[in-house]
Every structure is written in C-alpha cells, then in structure tokens.
Design a protein around this motif. Sequence first.
Motif, PDB file in Angstrom:
ATOM      1  N   GLU A  97      29.069  54.087  41.951  1.00 19.47           N
ATOM      2  CA  GLU A  97      29.766  53.031  42.676  1.00 19.47           C
ATOM      3  C   GLU A  97      29.207  51.652  42.325  1.00 19.47           C
ATOM      4  O   GLU A  97      29.935  50.662  42.329  1.00 19.47           O
ATOM      5  CB  GLU A  97      29.672  53.265  44.186  1.00 19.47           C
ATOM      6  N   THR A  98      27.936  51.583  42.006  1.00 22.28           N
ATOM      7  CA  THR A  98      27.334  50.313  41.588  1.00 22.28           C
ATOM      8  C   THR A  98      28.024  49.792  40.335  1.00 22.28           C
ATOM      9  O   THR A  98      28.397  48.616  40.263  1.00 22.28           O
ATOM     10  CB  THR A  98      25.823  50.486  41.330  1.00 22.28           C
ATOM     11  N   PHE A  99      28.225  50.654  39.360  1.00 25.16           N
ATOM     12  CA  PHE A  99      28.895  50.226  38.128  1.00 25.16           C
ATOM     13  C   PHE A  99      30.349  49.851  38.382  1.00 25.16           C
ATOM     14  O   PHE A  99      30.873  48.916  37.774  1.00 25.16           O
ATOM     15  CB  PHE A  99      28.784  51.304  37.048  1.00 25.16           C
ATOM     16  N   PHE A 100      30.993  50.555  39.276  1.00 23.27           N
ATOM     17  CA  PHE A 100      32.368  50.241  39.645  1.00 23.27           C
ATOM     18  C   PHE A 100      32.442  48.821  40.200  1.00 23.27           C
ATOM     19  O   PHE A 100      33.267  48.008  39.766  1.00 23.27           O
ATOM     20  CB  PHE A 100      32.848  51.278  40.669  1.00 23.27           C
ATOM     21  N   PHE A 101      31.575  48.492  41.151  1.00 24.94           N
ATOM     22  CA  PHE A 101      31.604  47.163  41.753  1.00 24.94           C
ATOM     23  C   PHE A 101      31.128  46.081  40.786  1.00 24.94           C
ATOM     24  O   PHE A 101      31.638  44.965  40.807  1.00 24.94           O
ATOM     25  CB  PHE A 101      30.808  47.130  43.064  1.00 24.94           C
ATOM     26  N   ILE A 102      30.173  46.407  39.926  1.00 26.48           N
ATOM     27  CA  ILE A 102      29.741  45.432  38.917  1.00 26.48           C
ATOM     28  C   ILE A 102      30.928  45.065  38.022  1.00 26.48           C
ATOM     29  O   ILE A 102      31.147  43.889  37.724  1.00 26.48           O
ATOM     30  CB  ILE A 102      28.557  45.979  38.082  1.00 26.48           C
ATOM     31  N   ALA A 103      31.699  46.056  37.622  1.00 20.65           N
ATOM     32  CA  ALA A 103      32.868  45.791  36.769  1.00 20.65           C
ATOM     33  C   ALA A 103      33.880  44.907  37.489  1.00 20.65           C
ATOM     34  O   ALA A 103      34.423  43.963  36.893  1.00 20.65           O
ATOM     35  CB  ALA A 103      33.516  47.107  36.335  1.00 20.65           C
ATOM     36  N   LEU A 104      34.136  45.178  38.765  1.00 24.25           N
ATOM     37  CA  LEU A 104      35.094  44.362  39.520  1.00 24.25           C
ATOM     38  C   LEU A 104      34.590  42.928  39.695  1.00 24.25           C
ATOM     39  O   LEU A 104      35.367  41.973  39.565  1.00 24.25           O
ATOM     40  CB  LEU A 104      35.371  44.993  40.885  1.00 24.25           C
ATOM     41  N   ILE A 105      33.318  42.763  39.963  1.00 21.95           N
ATOM     42  CA  ILE A 105      32.750  41.418  40.129  1.00 21.95           C
ATOM     43  C   ILE A 105      32.781  40.658  38.809  1.00 21.95           C
ATOM     44  O   ILE A 105      33.157  39.486  38.760  1.00 21.95           O
ATOM     45  CB  ILE A 105      31.317  41.492  40.708  1.00 21.95           C
ATOM     46  N   TYR A 156      34.768  36.485  35.416  1.00 17.95           N
ATOM     47  CA  TYR A 156      35.296  36.170  34.088  1.00 17.95           C
ATOM     48  C   TYR A 156      36.601  35.382  34.198  1.00 17.95           C
ATOM     49  O   TYR A 156      36.769  34.354  33.538  1.00 17.95           O
ATOM     50  CB  TYR A 156      35.526  37.445  33.284  1.00 17.95           C
ATOM     51  N   TYR A 157      37.517  35.861  35.028  1.00 20.63           N
ATOM     52  CA  TYR A 157      38.800  35.166  35.160  1.00 20.63           C
ATOM     53  C   TYR A 157      38.613  33.738  35.656  1.00 20.63           C
ATOM     54  O   TYR A 157      39.302  32.828  35.228  1.00 20.63           O
ATOM     55  CB  TYR A 157      39.748  35.921  36.094  1.00 20.63           C
ATOM     56  N   ARG A 158      37.658  33.544  36.550  1.00 21.36           N
ATOM     57  CA  ARG A 158      37.460  32.211  37.105  1.00 21.36           C
ATOM     58  C   ARG A 158      36.752  31.285  36.103  1.00 21.36           C
ATOM     59  O   ARG A 158      37.086  30.112  35.988  1.00 21.36           O
ATOM     60  CB  ARG A 158      36.654  32.269  38.404  1.00 21.36           C
ATOM     61  N   ASN A 159      35.778  31.805  35.373  1.00 17.90           N
ATOM     62  CA  ASN A 159      34.933  30.943  34.546  1.00 17.90           C
ATOM     63  C   ASN A 159      35.294  30.900  33.061  1.00 17.90           C
ATOM     64  O   ASN A 159      34.939  29.938  32.386  1.00 17.90           O
ATOM     65  CB  ASN A 159      33.469  31.345  34.691  1.00 17.90           C
ATOM     66  N   ILE A 204      46.532  36.776  38.431  1.00 17.94           N
ATOM     67  CA  ILE A 204      45.323  37.542  38.142  1.00 17.94           C
ATOM     68  C   ILE A 204      44.277  37.373  39.239  1.00 17.94           C
ATOM     69  O   ILE A 204      43.516  38.282  39.538  1.00 17.94           O
ATOM     70  CB  ILE A 204      44.758  37.184  36.738  1.00 17.94           C
ATOM     71  N   PHE A 205      44.240  36.202  39.876  1.00 10.61           N
ATOM     72  CA  PHE A 205      43.255  35.996  40.930  1.00 10.61           C
ATOM     73  C   PHE A 205      43.630  36.747  42.196  1.00 10.61           C
ATOM     74  O   PHE A 205      42.759  37.309  42.867  1.00 10.61           O
ATOM     75  CB  PHE A 205      43.044  34.508  41.207  1.00 10.61           C
ATOM     76  N   GLY A 206      44.892  36.761  42.525  1.00 15.54           N
ATOM     77  CA  GLY A 206      45.315  37.568  43.666  1.00 15.54           C
ATOM     78  C   GLY A 206      44.987  39.028  43.436  1.00 15.54           C
ATOM     79  O   GLY A 206      44.439  39.707  44.306  1.00 15.54           O
ATOM     80  N   SER A 207      45.287  39.509  42.239  1.00 12.66           N
ATOM     81  CA  SER A 207      45.020  40.911  41.907  1.00 12.66           C
ATOM     82  C   SER A 207      43.533  41.233  41.962  1.00 12.66           C
ATOM     83  O   SER A 207      43.122  42.221  42.573  1.00 12.66           O
ATOM     84  CB  SER A 207      45.538  41.237  40.505  1.00 12.66           C
ATOM     85  N   SER A 208      42.728  40.396  41.327  1.00  8.97           N
ATOM     86  CA  SER A 208      41.295  40.707  41.285  1.00  8.97           C
ATOM     87  C   SER A 208      40.633  40.520  42.648  1.00  8.97           C
ATOM     88  O   SER A 208      39.750  41.293  43.025  1.00  8.97           O
ATOM     89  CB  SER A 208      40.592  39.884  40.200  1.00  8.97           C
ATOM     90  N   PHE A 209      41.068  39.518  43.418  1.00 17.29           N
ATOM     91  CA  PHE A 209      40.499  39.318  44.758  1.00 17.29           C
ATOM     92  C   PHE A 209      40.797  40.510  45.653  1.00 17.29           C
ATOM     93  O   PHE A 209      39.899  41.067  46.286  1.00 17.29           O
ATOM     94  CB  PHE A 209      41.056  38.036  45.393  1.00 17.29           C
ATOM     95  N   TYR A 210      42.060  40.900  45.733  1.00 17.97           N
ATOM     96  CA  TYR A 210      42.425  42.013  46.606  1.00 17.97           C
ATOM     97  C   TYR A 210      41.829  43.334  46.131  1.00 17.97           C
ATOM     98  O   TYR A 210      41.469  44.181  46.947  1.00 17.97           O
ATOM     99  CB  TYR A 210      43.943  42.130  46.743  1.00 17.97           C
ATOM    100  N   THR A 211      41.717  43.511  44.828  1.00 18.51           N
ATOM    101  CA  THR A 211      41.118  44.739  44.313  1.00 18.51           C
ATOM    102  C   THR A 211      39.644  44.799  44.693  1.00 18.51           C
ATOM    103  O   THR A 211      39.168  45.820  45.222  1.00 18.51           O
ATOM    104  CB  THR A 211      41.284  44.833  42.780  1.00 18.51           C
ATOM    105  N   LEU A 212      38.915  43.729  44.445  1.00 24.32           N
ATOM    106  CA  LEU A 212      37.482  43.701  44.736  1.00 24.32           C
ATOM    107  C   LEU A 212      37.215  43.839  46.230  1.00 24.32           C
ATOM    108  O   LEU A 212      36.461  44.715  46.664  1.00 24.32           O
ATOM    109  CB  LEU A 212      36.868  42.402  44.195  1.00 24.32           C
ATOM    110  N   THR A 213      37.817  42.978  47.036  1.00 24.81           N
ATOM    111  CA  THR A 213      37.539  43.010  48.472  1.00 24.81           C
ATOM    112  C   THR A 213      38.184  44.223  49.146  1.00 24.81           C
ATOM    113  O   THR A 213      37.636  44.766  50.113  1.00 24.81           O
ATOM    114  CB  THR A 213      38.002  41.710  49.160  1.00 24.81           C
TER     115      THR A 213
END
Length: 183
Positions: free
Chosen positions: A16-24, A29-32, A114-123
């Motif tokens: 699960e650590t690797f899963f969350f690291i990938a999402l973060i 990446y998308y933001r920066n 992409i930000f909506g997708s990544s935000f909702y996926t992560l949180t």
Amino acid sequence: MKDKGRLLILFLIFSETFFFIALIIAYVYYRNFSDATDTVAENLDAVRAGIFTLFLIASSVTLILSKKALWKKNYRMFKTFMVITILFGVIFILGQVTEYIGLYQKQITLQKDIFGSSFYTLTGFHGLHVILGIIALIILFVMSLSKFKKVTMAGIEGVDVYWHFVDVVWLFVFYFVYITPLL
C-alpha cells in the motif's frame, strides 16, 4: 501479534505504501512538471482540511490509549477509547465527504481534468482505507462487548499498525495536496 500475522500486515503496508507513493507522485508531477493548470488547489481549504487532519491524528492517540487499556485488561477504558477513535475517524470521513460535495458544486469533478482525476483518486483511495480501518475498529469494539472479552493484543495490533499507516499516509497527502500549493 503472531509472526504470520505481523508478516501479513507488514506486506499489506509495504504494498500500500508503493500504491500511495505512485498516486502522490502522479499528483505532484501533474502540478509541477506538466502544462496543465491545477484547477483543484485554488478551491481547497487547507485550514478546514487541517482541522479534519487533527481529528485523524487524535484518533491515533485514542487508539494507542485503547490498546494500553486492553494491555492492562481495563475493558471499560478500552471500549471508551475505541468508541472515541471510531468517532474521530468518522468525523474525518464526514469532512472529506462535505469537501467533495463543495467541490462538486463548484463543478470540480473526477471527469473535469487531470487534476480532478488525480485529486479524487488520491484522496478517495485514502478515504476508502480510512473506512476499512473504521470497519476493523468497529469489529474489535463489537468483539469487546462479548462477556468473554474476545479482543486480544494480537487482534488490536494488526488494526493498530494499519490505522497508524493510514494516518501517516494522510500527512503526506495533506502536505502535497493542501500545503505545497500555498508555498
């Protein structure tokens, strides 16, 4: 906790650590490093999220107190702190749900960009993990209502490790999603 149980929970936490690291990493990446404009960050309330974060952190403290009470065979205090832990976890989830409702009302959805997708996926995946943790805590609490006091230290230790993992993950999510856009 028996060695097999400890090994299983550690494997779960490791994967699960690797899963969350990938999402973060994806979110950062998308933001920066992309040309996409972060449409979510400007609509987030870091102070409000911080208040709900405090409830999640407090739930770790109350779980530790519950575990210590069980260790001392003080079942009344075990149950009291377990209920508080569950309550704090539910408050955190309610904070996330109300945040989602507010974002949806601002037309920020999973499909928006992409930000909506990544935000909702992560949180959202983090929220799912919190809900699973709450279910595990409720199971322990219900077991403690038995006149035989069936909750064991091995039982609570697995849930304890998982719950603290979920809390630590949220601290990283909170930092990267809510704090770094403000810096």
